[in-house]
Scaffold this motif. Structure first.
Motif, mmCIF file in Angstrom:
data_model
loop_
_atom_site.group_PDB
_atom_site.id
_atom_site.type_symbol
_atom_site.label_atom_id
_atom_site.label_comp_id
_atom_site.label_asym_id
_atom_site.label_seq_id
_atom_site.Cartn_x
_atom_site.Cartn_y
_atom_site.Cartn_z
ATOM 1 N N PRO B 146 21.781 51.513 61.873
ATOM 2 C CA PRO B 146 20.794 51.008 60.745
ATOM 3 C C PRO B 146 21.057 50.948 59.424
ATOM 4 O O PRO B 146 20.231 51.281 58.555
ATOM 5 C CB PRO B 146 19.554 52.060 61.290
ATOM 6 C CG PRO B 146 20.303 53.389 61.349
ATOM 7 C CD PRO B 146 21.492 52.785 62.302
ATOM 8 N N THR B 147 22.456 50.702 59.204
ATOM 9 C CA THR B 147 22.957 50.401 57.727
ATOM 10 C C THR B 147 22.749 49.007 57.566
ATOM 11 O O THR B 147 22.318 48.170 58.233
ATOM 12 C CB THR B 147 24.136 50.990 57.763
ATOM 13 O OG1 THR B 147 24.983 49.896 58.730
ATOM 14 C CG2 THR B 147 24.713 52.316 58.293
ATOM 15 N N VAL B 148 22.826 48.654 55.974
ATOM 16 C CA VAL B 148 22.913 47.375 55.709
ATOM 17 C C VAL B 148 23.788 46.503 56.730
ATOM 18 O O VAL B 148 23.481 45.583 57.075
ATOM 19 C CB VAL B 148 23.167 47.104 54.170
ATOM 20 C CG1 VAL B 148 23.038 45.756 53.985
ATOM 21 C CG2 VAL B 148 22.303 48.067 53.312
ATOM 22 N N GLU B 149 25.054 46.936 56.701
ATOM 23 C CA GLU B 149 25.995 46.103 57.414
ATOM 24 C C GLU B 149 25.700 46.218 59.091
ATOM 25 O O GLU B 149 25.675 45.026 59.402
ATOM 26 C CB GLU B 149 27.386 47.092 57.366
ATOM 27 C CG GLU B 149 28.033 46.932 56.071
ATOM 28 C CD GLU B 149 27.374 47.940 55.135
ATOM 29 O OE1 GLU B 149 26.474 48.823 55.502
ATOM 30 O OE2 GLU B 149 27.708 47.997 53.954
ATOM 31 N N ASP B 151 22.519 46.154 60.054
ATOM 32 C CA ASP B 151 21.414 45.267 60.322
ATOM 33 C C ASP B 151 21.939 43.620 60.019
ATOM 34 O O ASP B 151 21.235 42.968 60.709
ATOM 35 C CB ASP B 151 20.345 45.613 58.934
ATOM 36 C CG ASP B 151 19.278 46.784 59.698
ATOM 37 O OD1 ASP B 151 19.587 47.291 60.798
ATOM 38 O OD2 ASP B 151 18.925 47.479 58.720
#
Lengths: 367, 201
Positions: B146-149, B151
């Motif tokens: 669930p990190t920016v990367e 996601d």
């Protein structure tokens, strides 16, 4: 909230210092360079892990020492007191290592940390909030919201990270090495986090504005009114999250060619502005120095009031030598206003105005 | 400066290159091995030597395997119509330990990160699309972190999958509260995220 015990070791110019501090007004008196501001810096380090004066943690370690240590005990309205320790350890020629400890264990996240111990710092530099560019006002909004909403900091970091990735791809796209398909998922992340930031900022300014206006009227006694207006870089017709996202996508669409040419993201909340108006005119351009100073004070006081309202208990208030520019009656008035809060820590090279009740005074010897 | 004899120095240096091991731990590990019977160091050395010999990526999902297929892909009781996409083989193991999932996996080998120079070509995305076609997959579960990367990677896969296999149902793993933990004690960010990601009843 108030700090009951503060202990410093090898921090800035302090070898060792132990202070027991009561609620109410605590005054740190001493000549220049006696380390008054360092005491407030130590408190800020304890509640945020950072210094308001420098981006380099290593600068806070005493000259010649390898490790600085600050400990504080914070008492809130409810629950048992929190014991916080920050240790800074020099490591080679690089940045010092920081170890945070909350009641004996590292905190779950920096967001949780910022949430836990609310503090508002007033400093001479606050004038720049009104006088300088939009960056300082965005920083003010970010700090205020980080103390109010657990997810704000998380959203802000996600937004920034998505923008960085996206900028990298825009640079590659300009050289034909990335496509719109590569860009789309990062745009989606950026837009989602960005819309949330805008909604939170709108909410904050809505609650900050009337309070700041009332405080300004009270402090200035004048006829001209202070007004805060949130001016998002991406303007949406309506305030819902989907509408903001839609507006953000449209603004990006319109800026697409320009973005490719510049190789960076040209629209979004990283370009938001908080307008500070006095008598309907931007205080930055038209306000006198006195008006600007009073407006900055009103902004900070309003932040402390919003914190109090939303958390049900007042923040700890730190005042770093920021009354010296005001006349005696104005100083007294500011101290009365912040007197509503639990505890104030005030540094001064001079005198506290007559008639103000001091709970505790710490006299620092010359360095 | 006095230094340890060369063989000892070399072992310390090698340990130091491992993740999570600093100079002090490296030293402690090296001295520990030195203090134990010779057999133990011998056994460690031999196991490490054989590490790469015995392990290969699973020809289907990319998980670590001792044979052509990993144990999951070789297991014929698995539901072959569901595919769960993870970043790494360690993520796969974490989900396996949960024991809830009975479908197959696909290990991407990381997440998209333009800043780190990881683009779609560096991940096993082509293999994923090919498997979905070949298996006639009905559902793809995107379980990147669930990190920016993570996601953004999920978003990228969603676009690709809906373009190449529009009939496939795509879902994203939910973010939630730790079970057994009192709401009272859940960390605020987790709780706030769970609230934001609420689902209709």
């Amino acid at each position: 909230m108030h700090v009951t015990r503060l202990s410093l070791s090898q921090f800035r110019c302090h070898d060792r210092l132990e202070l027991a501090l009561p609620p109410g007004l605590n005054v740190f008196v001493g000549p220049n360079a006696s380390g008054k501001t360092s005491l407030l810096e130590a408190v800020t380090l304890l509640v945020s892990g950072r210094s308001p004066r420098t981006n380099w943690l290593r600068e806070m370690i005493r000259w010649g020492a390898d490790q600085a240590r600050v400990e504080g005990v914070f008492a809130g309205a409810t629950g048992s007191p929190d014991e916080v320790t920050v240790t800074l350890t020099r490591s080679g020629s690089g940045e010092a290592q920081r170890d945070l400890c909350l009641n004996g264990a590292p905190p779950a996240s920096v967001g949780a940390w910022l949430q836990r111990l609310p503090v508002v710092l007033f400093e001479p530099d606050d004038l720049q909030l009104v006088k300088a560019g939009a960056k300082g006002r965005r920083r003010f909004i970010n700090m205020a919201l980080a103390g109010l909403r657990p997810l704000y900091l998380d959203d802000l970091l996600r937004y920034r990270r998505a923008v960085q990735h996206r900028n990298e791809l825009l640079k590659q796209a300009a050289r034909g090495r990335a496509s719109g398909e590569d860009l789309a998922p990062w745009t989606a992340q950026m837009v989602r986090a960005g819309a949330q930031l805008m909604a939170d900022r709108e909410w904050l300014v809505e609650h900050l504005g009337p309070r700041a206006a009332a405080l300004y009227a009270d402090l200035s006694g004048g006829t001209e009114a202070l007004e805060l207006r949130y001016r998002p870089n991406v303007q949406a017709e309506e305030e819902g999250l989907p509408e903001r996202m839609q507006a953000f996508y449209e603004a990006l669409e319109a800026a697409a060619t320009w973005e490719l040419r510049r190789g960076s993201t040209q629209v979004g909340p990283h370009r938001d502005e908080l307008l500070v108006l006095i008598g309907g005119k931007p205080a930055r351009d038209f306000g006198s120095q006195g008006q600007q100073r009073t407006a900055a004070l009103a902004l900070k006081l309003a932040q402390a009031q919003v914190l109090t309202a939303s958390r049900g208990e007042p923040p700890l208030v730190l005042l770093d030598d920021c009354l010296s520019e005001l006349d005696g009656s104005r100083q007294r008035h500011v101290l009365e206003l912040v007197g509503q809060f639990d505890q104030l820590l005030l540094t001064t090279a001079g005198e506290v105005p007559a008639g103000v009740e001091v709970a505790h005074q710490v006299v620092l010897p010359p360095a | 400066m006095l230094r340890y004899p060369a063989p000892l120095e070399r072992v310390i240096e090698e340990f130091e290159r491992l993740p999570g091991i600093g100079p002090k731990s490296a030293q402690r590990l090296a001295f520990f091995l030195l203090s134990r019977p010779r057999d133990q160091a011998q056994a460690l050395g031999e196991t490490v030597l054989l590490l790469h010999e015995g392990i290969q990526p699973c020809a289907e999902c990319g998980n670590y395997a001792a044979a052509r297929l990993c144990p999951v892909c070789a297991d014929d009781t698995r539901d072959k119509l569901v595919l769960c996409v993870v970043e790494t083989a360690t993520d796969l193991m974490a989900l396996e330990r949960a024991g809830e999932y009975r479908g197959l996996y696909h290990v991407l080998g990381g997440a998209l990160s333009p800043l780190a120079g990881v683009g779609p070509a560096e991940l096993r995305i082509g293999e994923l699309l090919e498997r979905v076609q070949r298996y006639g997959t009905e559902e793809v579960i995107l379980a990147t972190s669930p990190t920016v990367e993570g996601d953004a990677t999920a978003e990228f896969l969603r676009q690709r999958l809906s373009a190449t296999a529009p009939q496939v149902k795509i879902s994203r793993i939910a973010l939630g509260l730790p079970v057994g933990a009192d709401m009272d004690y859940a960390d605020q960010v987790t709780l706030a995220r769970a609230l934001r990601g609420r689902t209709p009843m």
